[in-house]
Design an enzyme around this catalytic site. Structure first.
Site, mmCIF file in Angstrom:
data_model
loop_
_atom_site.group_PDB
_atom_site.id
_atom_site.type_symbol
_atom_site.label_atom_id
_atom_site.label_comp_id
_atom_site.label_asym_id
_atom_site.label_seq_id
_atom_site.Cartn_x
_atom_site.Cartn_y
_atom_site.Cartn_z
ATOM 1 C CE LYS A 228 -3.481 2.530 2.740
ATOM 2 N NZ LYS A 228 -4.178 2.641 4.239
ATOM 3 C CG ASP A 233 -5.558 7.751 4.693
ATOM 4 O OD1 ASP A 233 -6.513 8.643 3.981
ATOM 5 O OD2 ASP A 233 -5.750 6.754 5.359
ATOM 6 C CE LYS A 240 -6.704 8.568 8.174
ATOM 7 N NZ LYS A 240 -7.292 7.414 8.838
ATOM 8 C CD GLU A 312 -6.715 5.187 2.220
ATOM 9 O OE1 GLU A 312 -7.636 5.256 2.981
ATOM 10 O OE2 GLU A 312 -5.566 4.930 2.944
ATOM 11 N NE ARG A 314 -10.953 -1.459 3.723
ATOM 12 C CZ ARG A 314 -11.386 -1.770 4.810
ATOM 13 N NH1 ARG A 314 -12.462 -2.271 4.740
ATOM 14 N NH2 ARG A 314 -10.913 -1.090 5.832
#
Ligand code: BES
Ligand code: ZN
Ligand code: ZN
Length: 462
Positions: A228, A233, A240, A312, A314
């Site tokens: 990954k 993120d 978040k 995101e 996965r």
């Protein structure tokens, strides 16, 4: 910063390994002034301690390292590094044996003391060097140290300097170093070449999403490592909160780990056909962001309802896994900082992994113990399959209810491989919150040595 052994040198200070139990015997074999000095300094061989002993001129004649008792050694890895860290800069050589659980990896720990993330700092740290003991496999241990340093650096470098473009550049560099082939599919080409979910997750960023593809080796079993590479993120539109976003430069930890692992595999010439696939994206916020309740169609054709844009990892992994799967490899390993749930379950020290076959899990656990790289098996729990199913699409990327978050993420990934029994998935944290012996604070490799050591067994290499 160098993570190599020192060349043998006349100037190397002899080091004697001791612990609470053996101290008396070790001292008895040394000159009397050393015993007197150790007594006067109240040196007891405690965990993480050292004592430099002067000769008559006051120059260091030898060093004693304290390795603690069994209880202390159970509570911390790398007891040799813990003691060596308290020495002053210099060159040292080991003089006596110690019944280590695994002496090769203790010595690796010493080399890892040489790692510090000082790229952005004007002052540098200590330099405590070790001459390679004659029993050590220098190439192997140095390759492990250098791979671990690569992984740590990649994670530690902030997203401003380690976006999808920079990550791809680093991967290209690594490929060039070992004569591997390197390809990268960037931006709109992802749509053309049918990687819709990698594109959807990464398209809001000013730095285009991309899929990194490295190949090395022409014979042996086919192994694909999928990492990954979410370079930052934010959570996307399901933003978040600040506290949870703080560390998210490390969300490419899976990529950093598979690149470290690939480096070891290539350096040590493991007889495999290696492929590394890294979806490298930034999960950003803009008018181009993918949205909650969008339905994406994956490369495999399965549709996915987006219930949370923060799940995101996965999505990008799913497209990369399908791509890996198309060549029918003998083994696929994915590594990802995939869920907060994995962190809650096992904390930062233990690497959670999923494997359906005992023949894969058992060697991994054993290799992890031996190489001071502990891993812990988690279940692909079939009864939770319904949790990842959506009423309006084939899959749901973020099951509501919050149960078993790491397991449901693993089950989601498993949907994209056709031979689940040849699939291993690591849901790692890849960050060490506080400095420990040989394990600097910050980015860290997890499961690399366990996988490397177990691979010959898992692949039945001769
Ligand atoms: N990158 C995070 C997972 C993460 C968070 C790893 C903290 C390590 C520490 C991932 O993309 C994420 O946000 N996952 C969500 C999934 C949820 C929305 C289903 C999570 O774990 O909360
Ligand atoms: Zn996320
Ligand atoms: Zn993430």
């Amino acid at each position: 910063m160098s993570l190599n052994f020192a060349a043998p040198s006349m100037d190397a200070t002899p080091v004697y390994l001791t612990d609470a139990q053996s101290l008396k015997d070790v001292l008895q074999a040394l000159p009397e002034p050393v015993q007197t000095w150790a007594d006067a300094q109240q040196f007891k061989g405690a965990f993480g301690t050292s004592l430099l002993c002067p000769d008559a001129q006051g120059k260091p004649e030898l060093a004693l390292l304290g390795l603690g008792d069994e209880r202390a050694r159970r509570r911390q890895r790398f007891c040799l590094a813990a003691a060596a860290a308290s020495l002053p800069s210099g060159i040292y050589k080991l003089e006596n044996d110690f019944p280590f659980q695994n002496k090769h990896y203790e010595v690796l720990g010493w080399l890892l003391l040489g790692y510090s993330f000082d790229k952005y700092k004007s002052s540098k740290g200590k330099n405590i060097k070790l001459v390679a003991p004659d029993w050590v496999d220098v190439t192997r241990i140095e390759a492990m140290a250098s791979a671990e340093a690569l992984t740590r650096d990649l994670v530690n470098i902030p997203a401003s300097d380690m976006g999808p473009d920079a990550l791809a550049d680093r991967a290209a560099q690594l490929s060039a170093e070992f004569g591997a082939t390197f390809e990268v599919i960037v931006g709109e080409d992802l749509l053309q070449r049918d990687f819709p979910m990698i594109h959807a997750v990464g398209r809001a960023s000013a730095t285009a999403p991309r899929l990194i593809d490295i190949r090395h080796g022409t014979s042996g079993p086919k192994v694909v490592l999928v990492g990954k590479g979410v370079c930052f993120d934010t959570g996307g539109l399901n933003l978040k909160p600040g506290g949870s976003m703080g560390l998210m430069k490390k969300d490419m930890g899976g990529a950093a780990n598979v690149l470290g692992l690939a480096k070891m595999i290539m350096a040590l010439k493991l007889p495999v056909q290696l492929r590394v696939l890294i979806p490298a994206v930034e999960n950003s916020v803009s008018s181009a962001s993918f949205r909650p309740q969008d339905i994406l169609t994956s490369r495999k054709g399965l549709s996915v309802e987006i219930n949370n844009t923060d799940a995101e990892g996965r999505l990008v992994l799913a497209d990369a896994l399908s791509y890996a799967d198309e060549e029918d490899p003998d083994l696929i390993i994915s590594m990802a900082t995939l869920t907060g749930a994995a962190r809650v379950a096992l904390g930062p020290d233990l690497a959670p992994f999923y494997a359906s076959s005992d023949d894969i899990a058992a060697p991994l656990i054993k290799a992890g113990e031996a190489s001071l790289d502990p891993v812990w098996r988690m279940p692909f729990w079939d009864p939770y399959e319904t949790m990842i199913e959506s009423q309006i699409a084939d899959l749901d990327n973020a099951p509501s209810g919050g149960f078993a978050g790491s397991i449901t993420a693993a089950l989601f990934l498993r949907r994209f491989v056709s031979k689940p029994e040849r699939f291993i998935h690591f849901d790692i944290y890849s960050w060490n919150p506080a400095a420990k012996p040989a394990r600097s604070k910050g980015g860290i490799g997890q499961g690399l040595r366990a996988i490397l050591t177990a691979l010959p067994d898992i692949l039945e290499l001769k």
